[in-house]
Design a protein around this motif. Structure first.
Motif, PDB file in Angstrom:
ATOM      1  N   ALA A 138       0.830  -1.211   0.000  1.00  0.00           N
ATOM      2  CA  ALA A 138       0.000   0.000   0.000  1.00  0.00           C
ATOM      3  C   ALA A 138       0.863   1.259   0.000  1.00  0.00           C
ATOM      4  N   GLN A 139       1.961   1.244   0.737  1.00  0.00           N
ATOM      5  CA  GLN A 139       2.871   2.398   0.756  1.00  0.00           C
ATOM      6  C   GLN A 139       3.494   2.631  -0.617  1.00  0.00           C
TER       7      GLN A 139
ATOM      8  N   MET B 262       2.831   5.984  -6.070  1.00  0.00           N
ATOM      9  CA  MET B 262       2.488   6.021  -7.491  1.00  0.00           C
ATOM     10  C   MET B 262       1.112   6.648  -7.715  1.00  0.00           C
ATOM     11  N   ASN B 263       0.570   7.318  -6.681  1.00  0.00           N
ATOM     12  CA  ASN B 263      -0.739   7.968  -6.756  1.00  0.00           C
ATOM     13  C   ASN B 263      -1.858   6.969  -7.022  1.00  0.00           C
ATOM     14  N   ILE B 264      -1.697   5.761  -6.463  1.00  0.00           N
ATOM     15  CA  ILE B 264      -2.707   4.707  -6.612  1.00  0.00           C
ATOM     16  C   ILE B 264      -3.167   4.314  -5.215  1.00  0.00           C
ATOM     17  N   PRO B 265      -4.424   4.606  -4.872  1.00  0.00           N
ATOM     18  CA  PRO B 265      -4.899   4.269  -3.527  1.00  0.00           C
ATOM     19  C   PRO B 265      -5.096   2.766  -3.358  1.00  0.00           C
ATOM     20  N   PHE B 266      -4.963   2.304  -2.115  1.00  0.00           N
ATOM     21  CA  PHE B 266      -5.177   0.909  -1.750  1.00  0.00           C
ATOM     22  C   PHE B 266      -6.252   0.862  -0.670  1.00  0.00           C
ATOM     23  N   TYR B 267      -7.265   0.051  -0.891  1.00  0.00           N
ATOM     24  CA  TYR B 267      -8.331  -0.139   0.087  1.00  0.00           C
ATOM     25  C   TYR B 267      -8.404  -1.605   0.484  1.00  0.00           C
ATOM     26  N   LEU B 268      -8.489  -1.840   1.763  1.00  0.00           N
ATOM     27  CA  LEU B 268      -8.756  -3.182   2.268  1.00  0.00           C
ATOM     28  C   LEU B 268     -10.193  -3.220   2.779  1.00  0.00           C
ATOM     29  N   LEU B 269     -10.995  -4.101   2.195  1.00  0.00           N
ATOM     30  CA  LEU B 269     -12.402  -4.248   2.568  1.00  0.00           C
ATOM     31  C   LEU B 269     -12.573  -5.560   3.318  1.00  0.00           C
ATOM     32  N   ARG B 270     -13.234  -5.511   4.448  1.00  0.00           N
ATOM     33  CA  ARG B 270     -13.421  -6.713   5.255  1.00  0.00           C
ATOM     34  C   ARG B 270     -14.832  -7.248   5.108  1.00  0.00           C
ATOM     35  N   GLY B 271     -14.940  -8.568   4.979  1.00  0.00           N
ATOM     36  CA  GLY B 271     -16.250  -9.193   4.856  1.00  0.00           C
ATOM     37  C   GLY B 271     -16.292 -10.139   3.670  1.00  0.00           C
ATOM     38  N   GLU B 272     -17.480 -10.559   3.328  1.00  0.00           N
ATOM     39  CA  GLU B 272     -17.668 -11.498   2.221  1.00  0.00           C
ATOM     40  C   GLU B 272     -17.172 -10.836   0.935  1.00  0.00           C
TER      41      GLU B 272
END
Length: 450
Positions: free
Chosen positions: A81-82, A87-97
């Motif tokens: 993610a860092q 590189m101006n690219i966001p990283f999202y972690l989504l929890r769940g199904e």
């Protein structure tokens, strides 16, 4: 000409292209660089002058993974993610199904296209196929894990390494080349995003915490690169002589980073060829890295019973059935196997290497699995025990290599029939005496002794 070979790209639905952001649904290949799926997602986003975002969906449970595996993965993802943020690219972690989380994100953010990576395991295929059906946008799978794309090299389960090897060799020159760079993405994601906090997620995550994290190896792309450079400088030249000796530390030890996609197999191959091309040791290493590893993906892609007895070849099922009721000299429970409480000091030492170190030498993993077959009441019980122990304690568990290796050891997959004997039938046999001819068994036992 596009940067990503079209033969790597597999459409998962036939929906028409749409405007809007491009999502890379990261799963198996958890790295920012040397990642064909991410590169293809950026290509699409650049063509459309659209933002690019990387998503990772964290399932509530995954094939028996414990704190040991979740910790290694999440700490590696924080580093990824860092790198993406730079590189101006966001990283999202989504929890769940995973499917529901992904589709909600797609709808909420009016995403135009989803790109994901290739994984032959059943659970991942169900996720990908469900998302491609339900998300309502074009969906593409890109093979970033195999040097020669698994779906392209063969459309059937290969009998063994000797049938896949010539196919790979014919195509290798087409695919084994340098990666183009990921560039700073010029079209900004409009929503602020927060850095990934792996410790916070681990503290809040409901999981099996009885298998602790390891202090070594360190997770992440940086640590993977350091280990690769060390192996090439100090271990590659003698790999062919030392790889089958568990006392020598002659293997590359790259499997945890390869399993979690923190290191690209193609990067490993490129650096190997660049450093020591054509030597017996480099050829032996490349055969393991490319042929054996990609054979495991082929097995899991084309045999959906890869972790069940039905996935064994017919001759193996027949011979195991004929010897199902043979007398076993020893019988152990799952708990006795887990706690390394058998009569065999070598087997116990191998199991302790898994418990304490999160890994097992490849040669001993064959012996370990075959003895579980020999000391279990049935082949079904043996297979379940071996998979559970490997997936629970090994950093590189829950992987095609593990499923294929256990199926080879217990069920003759990628092997042939041998001389008949009790319990095993015609499955290849291994014993302590054979190991003693290969390496210093007593030294290994002392190393992993109680």
């Amino acid at each position: 000409m596009t940067a990503v070979d079209i033969r790597r790209i597999h459409p998962l639905n036939r929906r028409e292209g749409q405007d809007g952001p491009v999502v890379y649904w990261m799963s198996r290949d958890q790295r920012a660089m040397d990642n064909w799926a991410l590169l293809h997602a950026q290509e699409l986003a650049l063509e459309r002058r659209a933002p690019l975002v990387v998503l990772f969906t964290l399932a509530p449970s995954f094939l028996g993974a414990t704190l040991r595996q979740y910790g290694f993965m999440l700490r590696g993802l924080a580093e990824t993610a860092q790198l993406l943020a730079k590189m101006n690219i966001p990283f999202y972690l989504l929890r769940g199904e995973p499917v529901g989380q992904l589709c909600s994100f797609v709808e909420r953010n009016r995403v135009g296209t989803v790109v994901t990576d290739f994984d032959p395991l059943r659970v991942k295929r169900v996720w990908r196929e469900g998302a491609a059906r339900l998300c309502g946008v074009p969906f593409f799978e890109v093979d970033s894990h195999n040097i020669v794309p698994c779906r392209f090299v063969s459309d059937k389960q290969e009998y063994g390494a000797h049938t896949l090897r010539p196919k790979l060799r014919r195509l290798l020159a087409d695919f084994l080349h340098e990666f183009p760079p990921l560039i700073p993405h010029p079209h900004a994601w409009p929503v602020p995003f927060q850095p990934l906090d792996p410790q916070g997620i681990l503290s809040d995550l409901y999981m099996d915490r009885s298998v602790s994290e390891l202090s070594n190896p360190l997770p992440g792309t940086r640590a993977a690169g350091e280990r690769l450079r060390s192996f090439i400088a100090q271990g590659l030249e003698d790999y062919g002589l030392r790889r089958n000796d568990p006392c020598c530390d002659g293997q590359s030890e790259l499997s945890p980073w390869l399993h979690f996609g923190q290191l690209a197999p193609q990067r490993v191959a490129l650096e190997t060829v660049r450093t020591l091309s054509g030597s017996p040791s480099s050829e032996a290493f490349l055969d393991e890295l490319i042929v054996r590893r990609e054979l495991s993906d082929n097995f899991c892609l084309h045999n959906q019973a890869y972790d069940r007895l039905e996935g064994f070849p017919a001759w193996a099922l027949k011979t195991l059935g004929e010897h199902r009721h043979d007398r076993r000299e020893y019988l152990y429970t799952q708990e006795q196997f887990q706690d390394a409480e058998t009569h065999d000091p070598l087997w116990n030492a191998a199991q302790r290497s898994l418990l304490l170190g999160g890994k097992m030498h490849g040669y001993l993993r064959m012996y370990w699995a075959k003895k579980i077959l020999e000391w279990s009441a049935s082949p079904e019980e043996a297979l379940a025990v071996a998979i559970r122990l490997n997936d629970r304690y090994s950093l590189d568990g829950r992987d095609p290599n593990g499923y294929a290796g256990i199926a080879w050891s217990m069920g003759g997959v990628h092997d042939r029939a041998w001389g008949e004997r009790p319990v095993f039938g015609k499955i290849r046999y291994m014993n302590d005496r054979g190991c003693r001819r290969k390496f210093d068994v007593d030294a290994y036992i002392r190393r992993w002794g109680e």
